[in-house]
Scaffold this active site. Structure first.
Site, PDB file in Angstrom:
ATOM      1  N   GLN A  16       6.095   9.259   4.731  1.00  0.00           N
ATOM      2  CA  GLN A  16       4.808   9.089   4.042  1.00  0.00           C
ATOM      3  C   GLN A  16       4.496   7.677   3.547  1.00  0.00           C
ATOM      4  O   GLN A  16       3.383   7.195   3.707  1.00  0.00           O
ATOM      5  CB  GLN A  16       4.743  10.058   2.842  1.00  0.00           C
ATOM      6  CG  GLN A  16       3.402  10.019   2.146  1.00  0.00           C
ATOM      7  CD  GLN A  16       3.283  10.876   0.901  1.00  0.00           C
ATOM      8  OE1 GLN A  16       2.406  10.663   0.091  1.00  0.00           O
ATOM      9  NE2 GLN A  16       4.138  11.851   0.732  1.00  0.00           N
ATOM     10  N   GLU A 138      10.050  10.580  -2.556  1.00  0.00           N
ATOM     11  CA  GLU A 138       9.005  10.605  -3.592  1.00  0.00           C
ATOM     12  C   GLU A 138       9.509  10.899  -5.012  1.00  0.00           C
ATOM     13  O   GLU A 138       9.346  10.104  -5.934  1.00  0.00           O
ATOM     14  CB  GLU A 138       7.957  11.653  -3.193  1.00  0.00           C
ATOM     15  CG  GLU A 138       6.889  11.939  -4.231  1.00  0.00           C
ATOM     16  CD  GLU A 138       5.955  10.760  -4.456  1.00  0.00           C
ATOM     17  OE1 GLU A 138       5.487  10.188  -3.475  1.00  0.00           O
ATOM     18  OE2 GLU A 138       5.698  10.414  -5.620  1.00  0.00           O
ATOM     19  N   ASP A 167       5.358   7.522  -2.905  1.00  0.00           N
ATOM     20  CA  ASP A 167       5.134   7.258  -1.478  1.00  0.00           C
ATOM     21  C   ASP A 167       3.782   6.596  -1.218  1.00  0.00           C
ATOM     22  O   ASP A 167       3.698   5.446  -0.799  1.00  0.00           O
ATOM     23  CB  ASP A 167       5.188   8.575  -0.694  1.00  0.00           C
ATOM     24  CG  ASP A 167       6.614   8.993  -0.408  1.00  0.00           C
ATOM     25  OD1 ASP A 167       7.495   8.125  -0.377  1.00  0.00           O
ATOM     26  OD2 ASP A 167       6.851  10.196  -0.218  1.00  0.00           O
ATOM     27  N   GLY A 246      -5.326   6.285 -23.536  1.00  0.00           N
ATOM     28  CA  GLY A 246      -6.083   5.117 -23.971  1.00  0.00           C
ATOM     29  C   GLY A 246      -6.320   5.023 -25.461  1.00  0.00           C
ATOM     30  O   GLY A 246      -7.045   4.144 -25.920  1.00  0.00           O
ATOM     31  N   GLY A 247      -5.729   5.919 -26.248  1.00  0.00           N
ATOM     32  CA  GLY A 247      -5.892   5.806 -27.694  1.00  0.00           C
ATOM     33  C   GLY A 247      -6.974   6.704 -28.264  1.00  0.00           C
ATOM     34  O   GLY A 247      -7.113   6.840 -29.472  1.00  0.00           O
TER      35      GLY A 247
HETATM   36  N1  CAO Z   1      14.673   4.016  18.604  1.00  0.00           N
HETATM   37  C1  CAO Z   1      15.985   4.115  18.295  1.00  0.00           C
HETATM   38  N2  CAO Z   1      16.443   4.356  17.041  1.00  0.00           N
HETATM   39  C2  CAO Z   1      15.536   4.506  16.074  1.00  0.00           C
HETATM   40  C3  CAO Z   1      14.142   4.415  16.325  1.00  0.00           C
HETATM   41  C4  CAO Z   1      13.723   4.156  17.659  1.00  0.00           C
HETATM   42  N3  CAO Z   1      12.429   4.056  17.985  1.00  0.00           N
HETATM   43  N4  CAO Z   1      13.488   4.619  15.162  1.00  0.00           N
HETATM   44  C5  CAO Z   1      14.428   4.834  14.215  1.00  0.00           C
HETATM   45  N5  CAO Z   1      15.659   4.759  14.767  1.00  0.00           N
HETATM   46  C6  CAO Z   1      16.947   4.905  14.086  1.00  0.00           C
HETATM   47  C7  CAO Z   1      17.186   3.846  13.061  1.00  0.00           C
HETATM   48  O1  CAO Z   1      17.520   2.630  13.652  1.00  0.00           O
HETATM   49  C8  CAO Z   1      18.303   4.478  12.257  1.00  0.00           C
HETATM   50  O2  CAO Z   1      19.517   4.301  12.923  1.00  0.00           O
HETATM   51  P1  CAO Z   1      20.844   3.761  12.174  1.00  0.00           P
HETATM   52  O3  CAO Z   1      21.026   4.628  10.972  1.00  0.00           O
HETATM   53  O4  CAO Z   1      21.892   3.935  13.213  1.00  0.00           O
HETATM   54  O5  CAO Z   1      20.621   2.354  11.809  1.00  0.00           O
HETATM   55  C9  CAO Z   1      17.979   5.974  12.334  1.00  0.00           C
HETATM   56  O6  CAO Z   1      16.989   6.108  13.339  1.00  0.00           O
HETATM   57  C10 CAO Z   1      17.467   6.622  11.065  1.00  0.00           C
HETATM   58  O7  CAO Z   1      16.435   5.864  10.442  1.00  0.00           O
HETATM   59  P2  CAO Z   1      16.245   5.948   8.866  1.00  0.00           P
HETATM   60  O8  CAO Z   1      17.544   5.554   8.253  1.00  0.00           O
HETATM   61  O9  CAO Z   1      15.095   5.216   8.387  1.00  0.00           O
HETATM   62  O10 CAO Z   1      15.937   7.517   8.676  1.00  0.00           O
HETATM   63  P3  CAO Z   1      16.676   8.569   7.726  1.00  0.00           P
HETATM   64  O11 CAO Z   1      16.143   9.895   8.127  1.00  0.00           O
HETATM   65  O12 CAO Z   1      18.157   8.379   7.737  1.00  0.00           O
HETATM   66  O13 CAO Z   1      16.141   8.190   6.264  1.00  0.00           O
HETATM   67  C11 CAO Z   1      14.448   7.737   4.597  1.00  0.00           C
HETATM   68  C12 CAO Z   1      14.815   8.494   5.898  1.00  0.00           C
HETATM   69  C13 CAO Z   1      12.972   7.943   4.338  1.00  0.00           C
HETATM   70  C14 CAO Z   1      15.277   8.294   3.432  1.00  0.00           C
HETATM   71  C15 CAO Z   1      14.788   6.262   4.777  1.00  0.00           C
HETATM   72  O14 CAO Z   1      14.122   5.781   5.906  1.00  0.00           O
HETATM   73  C16 CAO Z   1      14.442   5.389   3.579  1.00  0.00           C
HETATM   74  O15 CAO Z   1      15.122   5.376   2.552  1.00  0.00           O
HETATM   75  N6  CAO Z   1      13.360   4.593   3.714  1.00  0.00           N
HETATM   76  C17 CAO Z   1      12.944   3.657   2.685  1.00  0.00           C
HETATM   77  C18 CAO Z   1      12.334   4.357   1.516  1.00  0.00           C
HETATM   78  C19 CAO Z   1      11.179   5.221   1.916  1.00  0.00           C
HETATM   79  O16 CAO Z   1      10.263   4.814   2.573  1.00  0.00           O
HETATM   80  N7  CAO Z   1      11.220   6.452   1.427  1.00  0.00           N
HETATM   81  C20 CAO Z   1      10.055   7.317   1.443  1.00  0.00           C
HETATM   82  C21 CAO Z   1       9.992   8.142   2.607  1.00  0.00           C
HETATM   83  S1  CAO Z   1       8.621   9.224   2.349  1.00  0.00           S
HETATM   84  O17 CAO Z   1       9.179  10.305   1.235  1.00  0.00           O
END
Ligand code: CAO
Length: 424
Positions: A16, A138, A167, A246-247
């Site tokens: 998001q 979030e 988010d 706001g008071g």
């Molecule tokens: N081709 C190949 N690999 C890909 C890719 C693509 N097109 N797109 C993503 N990947 C891979 C990434 O490189 C990553 O691999 P590694 O872990 O080996 O480096 C893997 O997919 C997972 O990506 P991610 O770590 O972003 O995803 P996750 O599900 O593990 O985590 C989230 C999700 C949201 C917790 C994390 O991305 C995060 O903390 N983001 C920053 C904060 C944020 O935006 N949070 C709000 C999300 S909305 O509630």
């Protein structure tokens, strides 16, 4: 002309926070190319599915006006394509977990080598420091940003709010940073890194609560209901129920129909300049001059009695009648609108804030349009892309892959299966 015409966004966002940012940029006219994993895509495509087989509302409502390409960025040919995308685009937006871009071998140094004009914008859960490696969602941000500790009632636990301030709020902050960096690039010719942490975004939106934290040193917060009720303050900004920040004393009060309708309520503010009109409206004209009621500070220990009396009046009216009566008198009130009422609101449809969009897999659905209106660059909402819908188009038209070169990258498997209509 669109405000961000000719700005190309390499969109590595998912879930998001990041997608809200790139959706805004798309509404302002940027060409947003969303990169997704072949065969998988943004996880939200298949989360909270309501129409089997179709992209979910979670995905469609966050990804309008974008193009989607599928690309395995860990594959050698995928990296070659990504390199071309970095050279071609103006802004890279990502909200991967910390370190993911480095592991893909596309960290900031590499990006700068490939394209010194590139702006690299990131959402992370936390800024630099002890929590920088954490993955964040979030509600974690709402809690770690101080918001939850100040939301809810004094005698209850901390509460998160339904507004997605962690988010969507952070996506909005990031979009502003990107636009500022694009403007600076006009003068310097250089890109830069833009970081919006979710904790920082929530703290920014909770600014008035840090204000109150510091005011505690000077004594109790007199505008909080607990002051009038004689409840002592602790050493941190307390939860304030529905008090207004706001008071001016404010509460949520029942309206006609509250027994069966969970949203038959109004917000009512006893703003000092409107006091006399409030007294007349609720049928207590003597309160205008009565000792203990006439001046705002005298009323602080009687707010429960005063709001109970106002509520006796609001319960005789619908929330819309309260609005119709109070508005012309400059008494600040607001109906508690349900999402059903918002979805059906003709005024919001007319301004483009609520929009009906058609989708080939799921048919028509409602979404929230662009909340910021530019008079010279009105946003026209178009449906979210299907997974990989624009892979062939972007390879050919943006990156210049033609003939055998096009066939080679497709055969490598790095871009997944091309959609049948696009392959021809
Ligand atoms: N081709 C190949 N690999 C890909 C890719 C693509 N097109 N797109 C993503 N990947 C891979 C990434 O490189 C990553 O691999 P590694 O872990 O080996 O480096 C893997 O997919 C997972 O990506 P991610 O770590 O972003 O995803 P996750 O599900 O593990 O985590 C989230 C999700 C949201 C917790 C994390 O991305 C995060 O903390 N983001 C920053 C904060 C944020 O935006 N949070 C709000 C999300 S909305 O509630």
């Amino acid at each position: 002309m669109e405000a961000l015409k000719n700005v190309k966004i390499l969109d590595f966002t998912h879930v998001q926070s990041g997608p809200t940012c790139t959706q805004l940029l798309a509404w302002f006219g940027a060409d947003v190319i969303k990169v997704e994993r072949p065969g998988v895509g943004d996880a939200t495509r298949k989360q909270l599915v309501d129409v089997p087989g179709a992209d979910s509302l979670y995905f469609t409502m966050l990804n309008h006006n974008k193009r989607s390409i599928t690309l395995n960025t860990k594959d050698a040919t995928g990296k070659e394509i990504l390199e071309r995308l970095v050279k071609e685009c103006d802004v890279l937006v990502e909200n991967f977990a910390p370190g993911a871009l480095d592991r893909m071998c596309f960290g900031w140094e590499r990006i700068q080598e490939l394209n010194p004009r590139m702006i690299m914008a990131s959402v992370k859960g936390f800024g630099p420091g002890k929590y920088e490696d954490c993955k964040v969602y979030e509600n974690v941000a709402q809690c770690a940003g101080g918001s939850a500790s100040t939301t809810g009632f004094l005698d209850g636990p901390p509460l998160v709010t339904g507004a997605q301030i962690g988010d969507s709020g952070t996506g909005l902050h990031l979009a502003l940073g990107i636009v500022a960096a694009l403007y600076q690039r006009e003068q310097t010719g250089r890109g830069q890194k833009v970081l919006a942490s979710m904790q920082d975004g929530v703290i920014n939106l909770s600014r008035v609560k840090l204000r109150d934290q510091q005011r505690l040193a000077a004594g109790p917060l007199t505008e909080y209901s607990q002051f009038g009720e004689g409840i002592p303050f602790g050493d941190a900004t307390p939860r304030a129920g529905n008090d207004s920040g706001g008071g001016q004393p404010g509460r949520i009060l029942k309206c006609k129909g509250w027994e069966t309708d969970p949203n038959a309520y109004t917000y009512f503010i006893t703003q000092a300049p409107a006091w006399e009109k409030i007294c007349d409206v609720i049928g207590e004209p003597e309160w205008k001059t009565k000792e203990g009621y006439a001046k705002p500070p005298q009323r602080l220990d009687k707010l429960n009695e005063i709001f109970d009396r106002i509520e006796q009046w609001t319960m005789t009216k619908t929330k819309f009648e309260v609005m119709d009566i109070c508005n012309p008198l400059d008494i600040p009130v607001g109906p508690i609108l349900s999402m059903k009422e918002i979805a059906e609101d003709e005024g919001l449809r007319a301004t483009g804030t609520i929009v009906e969009v058609d989708h080939p897999e799921r048919g028509p659905y409602l979404t929230v349009g662009c909340p910021v209106k530019l008079s010279d660059s009105p946003a026209v909402v178009t449906r979210s892309p299907l997974l990989g819908e624009h892979t062939a188009e972007v390879l050919r038209d943006v990156l210049g892959y033609q003939g055998e070169e096009f066939d080679r990258v497709v055969a490598s498997g790095a871009v997944g299966e091309l959609r049948v209509e696009a392959a021809e």
